[in-house]
Design an enzyme around this catalytic site. Structure first.
Site, short mmCIF file in Angstrom:
data_model
loop_
_atom_site.label_atom_id
_atom_site.label_comp_id
_atom_site.label_asym_id
_atom_site.label_seq_id
_atom_site.Cartn_x
_atom_site.Cartn_y
_atom_site.Cartn_z
N ASN A 9 0.87 -1.18 0.00
CA ASN A 9 0.00 0.00 0.00
C ASN A 9 0.91 1.23 0.00
O ASN A 9 1.49 1.57 1.02
CB ASN A 9 -0.89 -0.04 1.26
N LYS A 11 0.15 4.28 -0.32
CA LYS A 11 -0.49 5.48 0.26
C LYS A 11 -0.22 6.71 -0.63
O LYS A 11 -0.09 6.54 -1.84
CB LYS A 11 -0.01 5.67 1.71
N HIS A 94 -9.32 0.77 4.93
CA HIS A 94 -8.05 1.05 5.60
C HIS A 94 -8.28 1.98 6.79
O HIS A 94 -9.12 2.89 6.73
CB HIS A 94 -7.04 1.68 4.63
N GLU A 96 -6.74 4.45 7.87
CA GLU A 96 -6.62 5.90 7.59
C GLU A 96 -7.90 6.44 6.94
O GLU A 96 -8.28 7.59 7.17
CB GLU A 96 -5.38 6.14 6.70
N GLU A 166 -5.22 -5.37 10.49
CA GLU A 166 -4.20 -4.35 10.75
C GLU A 166 -4.52 -3.64 12.06
O GLU A 166 -5.31 -2.68 12.07
CB GLU A 166 -4.18 -3.33 9.61
N GLY A 172 2.32 2.08 10.82
CA GLY A 172 3.22 3.21 10.67
C GLY A 172 3.88 3.63 11.98
O GLY A 172 4.49 4.69 12.07
N SER A 212 3.51 -2.24 10.29
CA SER A 212 4.96 -2.20 10.53
C SER A 212 5.67 -3.51 10.20
O SER A 212 6.64 -3.88 10.86
CB SER A 212 5.27 -1.78 11.96
P1 PGA Z 1 2.89 0.17 7.67
O1 PGA Z 1 1.44 0.36 7.02
O2 PGA Z 1 3.47 -1.10 7.09
O3 PGA Z 1 3.66 1.38 7.26
O4 PGA Z 1 2.69 0.07 9.15
C1 PGA Z 1 0.59 -0.74 6.83
C2 PGA Z 1 -0.70 -0.26 6.22
O5 PGA Z 1 -1.11 0.87 6.50
O6 PGA Z 1 -1.34 -0.98 5.45
#
Ligand code: PGA
Length: 249
Positions: A9, A11, A94, A96, A166, A172, A212
């Protein structure tokens, strides 16, 4: 559909040139035959990515879509638009999108229905917040998130669904769920799917872990018997790191 999947992803990262450069690097790697690799660039680079990945083992997903098929929705993109340029997968739910853009379970349920109607594959994300985990409510939260968004889908619809667990506190942040926390939740997810549908469906849905994931922790996470792969954010922006994850099964 249950198979090994690693999805990146991206983003809101990478301009046109950066997209080209990252895809060229990814294309230079040999990918194991039994791993599906997916990348999710931003809308503006989906077409370019589709062209550059033609004939490769890497497929393309969108990061979002609108539930409506067309109309007065300034700034939005429909499933039909994505399909028309060859995008057949989409990330929905997601964290976010849920937190920054207030996407409720109802909105997500409508997006899922619309994606299914357009015969798109869905990578459906869900996960508990830190407070939920601290107070031991993580299973209840996951049950609610899945029940209100996916459990009104038919058994046939589930052929188009890939799950991505997740935990919000791991996205993140550099903090991952421990391999046993991930495995425990994935096993729980299969159990509630089996209760709602049946064992066969529960055993055949792919469940990815996200939050992460990086080359240094991925091997332990992928060892979980109910972990079918990963949804990767930060580490998917670096071709070497992403491909180390792809090769970590
Ligand atoms: P990250 O993000 O690997 O940077 O923690 C995962 C995601 O948001 O799908």
């Amino acid at each position: 559909m249950k198979n090994k999947i690693v999805a990146g992803n991206w983003k809101m990262n990478n301009d046109k040139e950066q997209t080209k450069s990252l895809l060229n690097k990814l294309n230079s790697y040999k990918i194991p035959d039994d791993v599906r690799v997916i990348v999710a660039p931003s809308y503006t680079h989906l077409d370019q990515s589709i062209q550059m990945l033609k004939g490769t083992q890497i497929s393309v997903a969108a990061q979002n879509m609108n539930a409506a098929s067309s109309g007065a929705f300034t700034g939005e993109v429909s499933a039909a638009m994505l399909k028309s340029i060859g995008v057949n997968s989409v990330i929905i739910g997601h964290s976010e999108r849920r937190s920054l853009y207030h996407e409720s379970d109802e909105i997500l349920n409508n997006k899922v229905k619309s994606a299914i109607e357009s015969d798109m594959e869905i990578i459906f994300c869900f996960g508990e917040e830190l407070d939920d985990r601290k107070s031991g409510r993580q299973f209840e939260i996951i049950n609610k998130q899945l029940s209100s968004t996916l459990f009104n889908m038919s058994e046939l619809d589930w052929k188009k669904i890939v799950l991505a667990y997740e935990p919000v506190w791991a996205i993140g942040t550099g903090e991952t769920a421990s391999p046993s926390q991930a495995q425990e939740m994935h096993a729980y997810i299969r159990k509630i799917i089996s209760n709602r549908y049946n064992d066969n469906l529960a055993n055949n849905v792919s469940i990815l872990y996200g939050g992460s994931v990086k080359p240094s922790n991925v091997k332990e996470i992928f060892k979980g018997s109910d972990v079918n792969g990963g949804l990767i954010g930060g580490a998917s922006l670096n071709a070497d790191d992403f491909m180390a994850i792809v090769n970590a099964f």
